[in-house]
Design a protein around this motif. Sequence first.
Motif, short mmCIF file in Angstrom:
data_model
loop_
_atom_site.label_atom_id
_atom_site.label_comp_id
_atom_site.label_asym_id
_atom_site.label_seq_id
_atom_site.Cartn_x
_atom_site.Cartn_y
_atom_site.Cartn_z
N ARG A 1 0.20 -5.30 7.42
CA ARG A 1 -0.24 -3.91 7.61
C ARG A 1 -1.06 -3.77 8.89
N GLY A 2 -1.95 -4.75 9.13
CA GLY A 2 -2.78 -4.71 10.33
C GLY A 2 -1.95 -4.80 11.59
N LYS A 3 -0.91 -5.64 11.55
CA LYS A 3 -0.03 -5.79 12.71
C LYS A 3 0.73 -4.49 12.96
N ASP B 1 8.74 -2.02 -7.21
CA ASP B 1 8.31 -3.40 -7.42
C ASP B 1 9.41 -4.26 -8.05
N TYR B 2 10.26 -3.63 -8.86
CA TYR B 2 11.33 -4.40 -9.50
C TYR B 2 12.31 -4.90 -8.45
N THR C 1 0.86 -1.18 0.00
CA THR C 1 0.00 0.00 0.00
C THR C 1 0.89 1.23 0.00
N MET C 2 0.90 1.94 -1.12
CA MET C 2 1.74 3.14 -1.26
C MET C 2 3.20 2.83 -0.91
#
Length: 582
Positions: free
Chosen positions: A521-523, A413-414, A378-379
């Motif tokens: 992300r939640g953690k 991403d690469y 995410t971003m």
Amino acid sequence: MFDAEGNLLYVGKAKNLKNRLSSYFRSTGLSVKTAAMMQKVIDVQVTVTFTENEALILESNLIKDHKPRYNILLRDSKSYPFIHIDDSHEFPRLSFYRGDRSAPGKYFGPYPGVTAIRETLSLLQKVLPVRQCDDVFFSNRSRPCLQYQIKRCSGPCVGLVSEENYAKDIELAAMFLQGKDERLNTMLQRNMETASKNLKFEEAAGWRDRINALRRVQSHQSITSGHSDIDIITVASLHGKVCVEVTFIRGGRHSGSNGHYPTVPLEFSESEILAAFIAQYYHRRPAPKEIIIGVKLDEQSDLESWLTAQSERKVVITNSVRGHRRDWLDMAQLNVTERVKRHMSEAQSVQKRLQALSDVFQLNETLNRIECFDISHTMGEQTVASCVVFTEQGITKQDYRRYNITNITPGDDYAAMRQAIQRRYKRVLKEEGKLPDILLIDGGKGQLSSAAEIMHELQITEVLLVGVAKGEGRKPGLETLFVEGQSVGIKLAANSPAMHLVQQIRDEAHRFAITGHRARRGKAQTQSVLQEIPGIGAKRRQALLKHFGGLQGIQQAGVKDLNKVNGINADLAEKIYHYLKK
């Protein structure tokens, strides 16, 4: 029994060791399986136990640990879930539970899966307003939540129900989970009548609504009879593939079923398959009071004794049943027959799609293994890479892997793909693991080049690298396949079996990556920076937050202010202050 190289071929047990071993060393009358095995047996080793139960347990342990080629092997799956009532709390909670059942409270089950648990808890909420929220949520409420508003919780978190009345609801919930619907119905009616006689008409109306809800639940349960907890175990085979199905009857209700596909070398009778399955299946999970099977076992009494000792209650195995039990058994036998047919059909479909994809890339050999990578973030934050595996057996989840990506530019991403592939195949080479025939990369030429760069560094040249670029509008069926080293992409027909296979694997990689990313992300969102400070445990963290009213207050505090908190000495206050000022 061992071969010349010392490999374990077979594990067995016997009441009479001489007779059992003599049956193997005959010149005629051996089954194909036994004859093939005995041609390789060089050594026989014996372990003596005090009881038959100990022999059964030892046999099960050795089979699980060593997986001998000529034993029936059941792949060990994760434990089945239970519904748990935690009675250590003043207002006990009903919850999903999976584990060793060491926590205090009552357990109901096991259930065949999470879906069955959710359905049961949802039905229970309609009949009895017992809380299902966790303790953290419960202890931080200042007003009732939405569950109270829709009459699915009695609001114990804000004192809207007394402990005594709540305890009665918990008792009724236990009756519901035990399948004691008639007794529960009687108690609900009695409560309604008592409230009515005492002129408590609103309370009486509440009991009436619960009775109506219970009746609706009972009317929706189409496969119900009696109040028993039973496992029904049936077996079917087709073209050498064996399926064993366990059907769960809980509280007289059909609660679903699960299919298992044990590895069965050469020929075994249904009786032998069921006996081996039962010994392995109940080795670390509880058995119900009754197990119904389709055929009589040669060692049925031994298994009953062992299960009784394991479960610390009488367990009966039976194959001769009447009435509704016979209906259940017939239905289970029909289902296991259909299940193995579907499995074989799916297996043939997998082979067809693998062959179609092999033809697309003009490969000379049949595809055995495909791996696919995807990246999710995410971003640019909390980046996770996934690797999923597809083999001749289809989706192979035990080989899945996730990688938490670190030390890269956020959103690159690469770089994420390079790190994930390097970590994956560096370990595969080190441990001499299996390399895929095709490596799919979810992305276009850029992602594919990143993957190819790492594979060349690792000197892995025998793997075909393929990028899966999304089509116009990201619509399924419009994807383009780019093969490493080829400039022109390949477009397949939307209804092509090869395209369907690529889409299935790519979508599974995406699902697995995004699930891992959301968990990470939640953690990160729920984790306090205080947890990172050495010497700050749960009690000190709670004391700090309570004293300063939150993390912002702690960050603004000086060393002397921190030292005033109970449990925080001068050295620790200094450490906290400097850590938060970094």
